[in-house]
Design a protein around this motif. Structure first.
Motif, PDB file in Angstrom:
ATOM      1  N   LYS A 115       0.813  -1.223   0.000  1.00 25.95           N
ATOM      2  CA  LYS A 115       0.000   0.000   0.000  1.00 25.95           C
ATOM      3  C   LYS A 115       0.844   1.270   0.000  1.00 25.95           C
ATOM      4  N   HIS A 116       2.053   1.179   0.526  1.00 23.40           N
ATOM      5  CA  HIS A 116       2.914   2.364   0.652  1.00 23.40           C
ATOM      6  C   HIS A 116       4.285   2.056   0.070  1.00 23.40           C
ATOM      7  N   ARG A 117       4.649   2.788  -0.989  1.00 18.21           N
ATOM      8  CA  ARG A 117       5.949   2.562  -1.623  1.00 18.21           C
ATOM      9  C   ARG A 117       7.081   2.729  -0.622  1.00 18.21           C
ATOM     10  N   LYS A 118       6.925   3.766   0.214  1.00 18.67           N
ATOM     11  CA  LYS A 118       7.907   4.009   1.269  1.00 18.67           C
ATOM     12  C   LYS A 118       7.287   4.919   2.313  1.00 18.67           C
ATOM     13  N   ILE A 119       7.925   4.961   3.478  1.00 19.59           N
ATOM     14  CA  ILE A 119       7.525   5.880   4.534  1.00 19.59           C
ATOM     15  C   ILE A 119       8.775   6.640   4.957  1.00 19.59           C
ATOM     16  N   GLU A 120       8.558   7.893   5.367  1.00 22.28           N
ATOM     17  CA  GLU A 120       9.713   8.742   5.663  1.00 22.28           C
ATOM     18  C   GLU A 120       9.270   9.914   6.541  1.00 22.28           C
ATOM     19  N   PHE A 121      10.104  10.244   7.526  1.00 18.22           N
ATOM     20  CA  PHE A 121       9.860  11.467   8.296  1.00 18.22           C
ATOM     21  C   PHE A 121      10.351  12.654   7.474  1.00 18.22           C
ATOM     22  N   MET A 122       9.532  13.710   7.417  1.00 18.35           N
ATOM     23  CA  MET A 122       9.864  14.902   6.626  1.00 18.35           C
ATOM     24  C   MET A 122       9.552  16.149   7.429  1.00 18.35           C
ATOM     25  N   ASP A 123      10.337  17.202   7.174  1.00 23.24           N
ATOM     26  CA  ASP A 123      10.006  18.480   7.784  1.00 23.24           C
ATOM     27  C   ASP A 123       8.932  19.172   6.938  1.00 23.24           C
ATOM     28  N   ILE A 124       8.318  20.177   7.511  1.00 22.55           N
ATOM     29  CA  ILE A 124       7.208  20.883   6.845  1.00 22.55           C
ATOM     30  C   ILE A 124       7.619  21.443   5.488  1.00 22.55           C
ATOM     31  N   GLU A 125       8.813  21.997   5.392  1.00 23.13           N
ATOM     32  CA  GLU A 125       9.250  22.585   4.118  1.00 23.13           C
ATOM     33  C   GLU A 125       9.291  21.538   3.013  1.00 23.13           C
ATOM     34  N   LYS A 126       9.765  20.338   3.317  1.00 25.45           N
ATOM     35  CA  LYS A 126       9.803  19.271   2.307  1.00 25.45           C
ATOM     36  C   LYS A 126       8.389  18.831   1.956  1.00 25.45           C
ATOM     37  N   ILE A 127       7.526  18.699   2.961  1.00 27.53           N
ATOM     38  CA  ILE A 127       6.139  18.285   2.704  1.00 27.53           C
ATOM     39  C   ILE A 127       5.444  19.290   1.795  1.00 27.53           C
ATOM     40  N   LYS A 128       5.637  20.569   2.039  1.00 30.20           N
ATOM     41  CA  LYS A 128       4.981  21.613   1.231  1.00 30.20           C
ATOM     42  C   LYS A 128       5.397  21.535  -0.232  1.00 30.20           C
ATOM     43  N   LYS A 129       6.552  20.932  -0.541  1.00 35.15           N
ATOM     44  CA  LYS A 129       7.055  20.863  -1.914  1.00 35.15           C
ATOM     45  C   LYS A 129       6.713  19.560  -2.628  1.00 35.15           C
ATOM     46  N   LEU A 130       6.097  18.608  -1.930  1.00 34.29           N
ATOM     47  CA  LEU A 130       5.732  17.347  -2.579  1.00 34.29           C
ATOM     48  C   LEU A 130       4.686  17.611  -3.662  1.00 34.29           C
ATOM     49  N   PRO A 131       4.766  16.906  -4.799  1.00 38.20           N
ATOM     50  CA  PRO A 131       3.880  17.224  -5.925  1.00 38.20           C
ATOM     51  C   PRO A 131       2.400  16.932  -5.702  1.00 38.20           C
ATOM     52  N   TYR A 132       2.059  15.972  -4.843  1.00 39.20           N
ATOM     53  CA  TYR A 132       0.658  15.595  -4.676  1.00 39.20           C
ATOM     54  C   TYR A 132       0.474  15.112  -3.241  1.00 39.20           C
ATOM     55  N   LEU A 133      -0.468  15.745  -2.523  1.00 37.77           N
ATOM     56  CA  LEU A 133      -0.737  15.424  -1.123  1.00 37.77           C
ATOM     57  C   LEU A 133      -2.195  15.026  -0.932  1.00 37.77           C
ATOM     58  N   SER A 134      -2.446  14.196   0.071  1.00 36.17           N
ATOM     59  CA  SER A 134      -3.814  13.814   0.416  1.00 36.17           C
ATOM     60  C   SER A 134      -4.564  15.008   0.997  1.00 36.17           C
ATOM     61  N   ASN A 135      -5.890  14.941   0.939  1.00 39.61           N
ATOM     62  CA  ASN A 135      -6.719  16.006   1.499  1.00 39.61           C
ATOM     63  C   ASN A 135      -6.460  16.198   2.991  1.00 39.61           C
ATOM     64  N   ASP A 136      -6.267  15.093   3.720  1.00 38.43           N
ATOM     65  CA  ASP A 136      -6.019  15.219   5.157  1.00 38.43           C
ATOM     66  C   ASP A 136      -4.675  15.873   5.443  1.00 38.43           C
ATOM     67  N   THR A 137      -3.685  15.606   4.611  1.00 35.43           N
ATOM     68  CA  THR A 137      -2.391  16.271   4.781  1.00 35.43           C
ATOM     69  C   THR A 137      -2.532  17.763   4.492  1.00 35.43           C
ATOM     70  N   ILE A 138      -3.282  18.100   3.447  1.00 30.27           N
ATOM     71  CA  ILE A 138      -3.556  19.511   3.124  1.00 30.27           C
ATOM     72  C   ILE A 138      -4.252  20.191   4.302  1.00 30.27           C
ATOM     73  N   LYS A 139      -5.265  19.524   4.865  1.00 34.82           N
ATOM     74  CA  LYS A 139      -6.002  20.090   5.998  1.00 34.82           C
ATOM     75  C   LYS A 139      -5.068  20.293   7.190  1.00 34.82           C
ATOM     76  N   TYR A 140      -4.184  19.342   7.461  1.00 36.03           N
ATOM     77  CA  TYR A 140      -3.268  19.493   8.582  1.00 36.03           C
ATOM     78  C   TYR A 140      -2.318  20.677   8.340  1.00 36.03           C
ATOM     79  N   LEU A 141      -1.841  20.826   7.112  1.00 36.06           N
ATOM     80  CA  LEU A 141      -1.000  21.996   6.807  1.00 36.06           C
ATOM     81  C   LEU A 141      -1.768  23.287   7.048  1.00 36.06           C
TER      82      LEU A 141
END
Length: 152
Positions: A115-141
């Motif tokens: 289900k998950h290609r990989k898992i990784e801890f990321m800082d907010i700046e890296k997360i904000k630059k990911l090309p496609y995020l889930s709705n829940d991740t967007i809401k948390y941001l």
């Protein structure tokens, strides 16, 4: 790599109204655990569905254990909202809950590599630059004060 909404292979549960959960898990540096989700093609915090008759917190604890192998010992709900999706031309009502995990035991690992290609801890700046995020991740941001679209 990133499926269009109408190309997702939805299962029966995806097409029924349901209680959804999301969990924010941070490491000691404050980085957030992100999962590269195969089915939807986005990066996301832990997400899933509560089973029929299961409350959202119980569903979250089960999903977190199944996906990353930790036992949630403490959490707080940071968002609860109703979201309507159109899936296979059907309206699906989702009650979306986001929890922050405040305490857990165990070692985090990818328990569902299919289900998950990989898992990784990321800082907010890296997360904000990911090309496609889930709705829940967007809401948390948004809760943290950052606005962006699901796709960039």
């Amino acid at each position: 790599m990133y499926p269009k909404n109408n190309m997702v292979n939805y299962n029966k549960e995806d097409l029924e109204d349901h209680e959804a959960i999301a969990a924010v898990i941070k490491n000691n540096k404050g980085e957030i655990l992100m999962l590269d989700h195969v089915k939807y093609g986005f990066w996301t915090i832990v997400i899933g569905k509560a089973k029929h008759g299961q409350d959202s917190e119980g569903g979250m604890k089960q999903e977190v254990f199944e996906e990353v192998g930790i036992i949630v010992l403490g959490c707080k709900r940071v968002s609860r909202r109703e979201v309507d999706y159109i899936r296979n031309e059907k309206k699906v009502k989702v009650i979306a809950n986001i929890f922050e995990i405040t305490k857990y035991s165990g070692k985090i690992e990818n328990k569902e590599p299919e289900k998950h290609r990989k898992i990784e801890f990321m800082d907010i700046e890296k997360i904000k630059k990911l090309p496609y995020l889930s709705n829940d991740t967007i809401k948390y941001l948004e809760i943290l004060g950052f606005k962006r679209e699901a796709r960039i």
